[in-house]
Motif scaffolding. Structure first.
Motif, mmCIF file in Angstrom:
data_model
loop_
_atom_site.group_PDB
_atom_site.id
_atom_site.type_symbol
_atom_site.label_atom_id
_atom_site.label_comp_id
_atom_site.label_asym_id
_atom_site.label_seq_id
_atom_site.Cartn_x
_atom_site.Cartn_y
_atom_site.Cartn_z
ATOM 1 N N ASP A 19 7.554 -5.597 1.932
ATOM 2 C CA ASP A 19 7.869 -4.260 1.451
ATOM 3 C C ASP A 19 8.067 -3.363 2.652
ATOM 4 O O ASP A 19 7.137 -2.756 3.151
ATOM 5 C CB ASP A 19 6.708 -3.766 0.581
ATOM 6 C CG ASP A 19 6.924 -2.348 0.112
ATOM 7 O OD1 ASP A 19 8.087 -1.938 0.069
ATOM 8 O OD2 ASP A 19 5.912 -1.691 -0.193
ATOM 9 N N ASN A 81 11.148 4.906 6.020
ATOM 10 C CA ASN A 81 9.886 5.597 5.767
ATOM 11 C C ASN A 81 9.492 6.457 6.953
ATOM 12 O O ASN A 81 9.869 6.186 8.093
ATOM 13 C CB ASN A 81 8.757 4.592 5.503
ATOM 14 C CG ASN A 81 8.952 3.824 4.209
ATOM 15 O OD1 ASN A 81 9.407 4.380 3.218
ATOM 16 N ND2 ASN A 81 8.624 2.545 4.228
ATOM 17 N N GLU A 126 -5.520 -3.631 4.239
ATOM 18 C CA GLU A 126 -4.544 -2.684 3.704
ATOM 19 C C GLU A 126 -4.681 -2.605 2.194
ATOM 20 O O GLU A 126 -5.024 -3.582 1.540
ATOM 21 C CB GLU A 126 -3.107 -3.102 4.050
ATOM 22 C CG GLU A 126 -2.673 -2.738 5.446
ATOM 23 C CD GLU A 126 -1.170 -2.875 5.632
ATOM 24 O OE1 GLU A 126 -0.508 -3.414 4.721
ATOM 25 O OE2 GLU A 126 -0.675 -2.440 6.674
ATOM 26 N N VAL A 128 -2.722 -0.394 -1.267
ATOM 27 C CA VAL A 128 -1.699 0.540 -1.725
ATOM 28 C C VAL A 128 -2.178 1.196 -3.012
ATOM 29 O O VAL A 128 -2.636 0.521 -3.933
ATOM 30 C CB VAL A 128 -0.355 -0.176 -1.970
ATOM 31 C CG1 VAL A 128 0.679 0.789 -2.561
ATOM 32 C CG2 VAL A 128 0.167 -0.773 -0.673
ATOM 33 N N ASP A 157 1.995 4.472 5.637
ATOM 34 C CA ASP A 157 3.214 5.149 5.206
ATOM 35 C C ASP A 157 3.039 5.651 3.779
ATOM 36 O O ASP A 157 2.101 5.252 3.089
ATOM 37 C CB ASP A 157 4.456 4.250 5.325
ATOM 38 C CG ASP A 157 4.395 3.022 4.435
ATOM 39 O OD1 ASP A 157 4.394 1.913 4.976
ATOM 40 O OD2 ASP A 157 4.356 3.165 3.198
ATOM 41 N N PHE A 158 3.927 6.531 3.371
ATOM 42 C CA PHE A 158 3.900 7.008 1.994
ATOM 43 C C PHE A 158 5.305 7.398 1.577
ATOM 44 O O PHE A 158 6.181 7.657 2.415
ATOM 45 C CB PHE A 158 2.936 8.192 1.832
ATOM 46 C CG PHE A 158 3.560 9.530 2.132
ATOM 47 C CD1 PHE A 158 3.954 10.372 1.102
ATOM 48 C CD2 PHE A 158 3.766 9.946 3.432
ATOM 49 C CE1 PHE A 158 4.529 11.595 1.369
ATOM 50 C CE2 PHE A 158 4.339 11.165 3.717
ATOM 51 C CZ PHE A 158 4.721 12.004 2.667
ATOM 52 N N ARG A 173 3.383 7.072 -3.394
ATOM 53 C CA ARG A 173 2.869 5.737 -3.069
ATOM 54 C C ARG A 173 2.297 5.773 -1.660
ATOM 55 O O ARG A 173 2.996 6.111 -0.716
ATOM 56 C CB ARG A 173 3.988 4.701 -3.164
ATOM 57 C CG ARG A 173 3.592 3.299 -2.749
ATOM 58 C CD ARG A 173 4.825 2.400 -2.747
ATOM 59 N NE ARG A 173 4.524 1.058 -2.311
ATOM 60 C CZ ARG A 173 4.424 0.684 -1.030
ATOM 61 N NH1 ARG A 173 4.600 1.579 -0.069
ATOM 62 N NH2 ARG A 173 4.148 -0.565 -0.707
ATOM 63 N N ARG A 175 0.321 3.673 1.354
ATOM 64 C CA ARG A 175 -0.177 2.410 1.925
ATOM 65 C C ARG A 175 -1.193 2.776 2.992
ATOM 66 O O ARG A 175 -0.853 3.375 4.013
ATOM 67 C CB ARG A 175 0.956 1.578 2.514
ATOM 68 C CG ARG A 175 0.468 0.254 3.130
ATOM 69 C CD ARG A 175 1.614 -0.744 3.277
ATOM 70 N NE ARG A 175 2.624 -0.283 4.193
ATOM 71 C CZ ARG A 175 2.641 -0.546 5.497
ATOM 72 N NH1 ARG A 175 1.672 -1.270 6.041
ATOM 73 N NH2 ARG A 175 3.615 -0.105 6.268
ATOM 74 N N THR A 183 -12.531 -0.721 2.584
ATOM 75 C CA THR A 183 -11.457 -0.365 1.660
ATOM 76 C C THR A 183 -12.007 0.355 0.430
ATOM 77 O O THR A 183 -11.414 1.337 -0.036
ATOM 78 C CB THR A 183 -10.689 -1.623 1.228
ATOM 79 O OG1 THR A 183 -10.050 -2.202 2.372
ATOM 80 C CG2 THR A 183 -9.622 -1.284 0.209
ATOM 81 N N GLU A 203 -4.550 2.170 -8.935
ATOM 82 C CA GLU A 203 -5.062 1.437 -7.777
ATOM 83 C C GLU A 203 -5.804 0.183 -8.204
ATOM 84 O O GLU A 203 -6.250 0.069 -9.344
ATOM 85 C CB GLU A 203 -6.003 2.317 -6.951
ATOM 86 C CG GLU A 203 -6.941 3.152 -7.792
ATOM 87 C CD GLU A 203 -8.314 2.560 -8.093
ATOM 88 O OE1 GLU A 203 -8.620 1.405 -7.738
ATOM 89 O OE2 GLU A 203 -9.100 3.273 -8.711
ATOM 90 N N GLY A 208 0.573 -4.918 -1.113
ATOM 91 C CA GLY A 208 1.597 -3.937 -0.795
ATOM 92 C C GLY A 208 2.685 -3.854 -1.842
ATOM 93 O O GLY A 208 3.803 -3.438 -1.561
#
Length: 210
Positions: A19, A81, A126, A128, A157-158, A173, A175, A183, A203, A208
């Motif tokens: 992604d 992005n 990670e 998302v 990123d978003f 969105r 990440r 997490t 969530e 990802g």
């Protein structure tokens, strides 16, 4: 967005299957180098950077890697992005001994390069999540800033989707990169902010996924 970073990277480019938001990965020599735990032996490391969308920024970031004995394995830049700070996320894989890798990271920071992640010991996981609601009216910048201020979390990123305009319901969105084992704490923070601003949280999205 067409990034000015594109002209800096050398080597053959191939589409990345993940992604990536339109990113490409440039590969150089020794891309299949084996990892090793032996002290003093070269091993692969990943560095995540945030670079300004200006000519020469990627080349300037690569110079400290070469100058400190790092072997460039691959470069991945997400042209579609931007980070919450309006910069281009770039992921660089290098092969170096542990000592040289530390010198590379120090040299990058000395040159003013924004190093988001340096090695697996920093952000190892990670996740998302998607936020839905009146994101703009509830100050999206504040939401992102509060997540970024958490010491164990970074927004990799978003992307914002507002099909009916900025004043209506929209979705974002995110990440997030987190330190190993933290997490759940990062997700709890997102839930807390969302409850305060009457937002809905979807969530987590594993792997990802969109």
């Amino acid at each position: 967005m067409t990034s000015a970073l594109d002209s800096d990277a050398d080597g053959d480019e191939e589409p990345d299957s993940g992604d990536s938001g339109g990113g490409t990965r440039s590969r150089t020599s020794h891309a299949d180098a084996a990892d090793t735990d032996a002290d003093g032996e070269p091993q692969p490391h990943t560095i995540r950077l945030e670079l300004a969308d200006q000519p020469g920024q990627l080349l300037a970031a690569l110079e400290p890697i070469s100058a400190n004995g790092g072997n460039l394995l691959s470069i991945f830049h997400e042209r579609g992005n931007v980070t919450p700070r309006g910069r281009i996320p770039v992921e660089v894989d290098v092969e170096a001994t542990p000592d040289r890798f530390e010198a590379i990271v120090a040299a990058l920071r000395d040159e003013g390069v924004n190093v988001v992640q340096a090695g697996a010991e920093h952000y190892a996981e990670e996740v998302v999540v998607v936020l839905v609601g009146h994101l703009v009216d509830t100050d999206l910048s504040d939401t992102l800033r509060r997540i970024e201020q958490h010491p164990s979390t970074s927004i990799a990123d978003f992307s914002l989707n507002a099909p009916e305009g900025r004043s209506d319901t929209s979705s974002a969105r995110l990440r997030m990169a987190t330190r190993a084992g933290e997490t759940a704490e990062a997700i709890s923070l997102v839930r807390e902010i969302a409850e305060e601003k009457d937002l809905h949280v979807v969530e987590p999205l594993a792997g990802g996924a969109v």
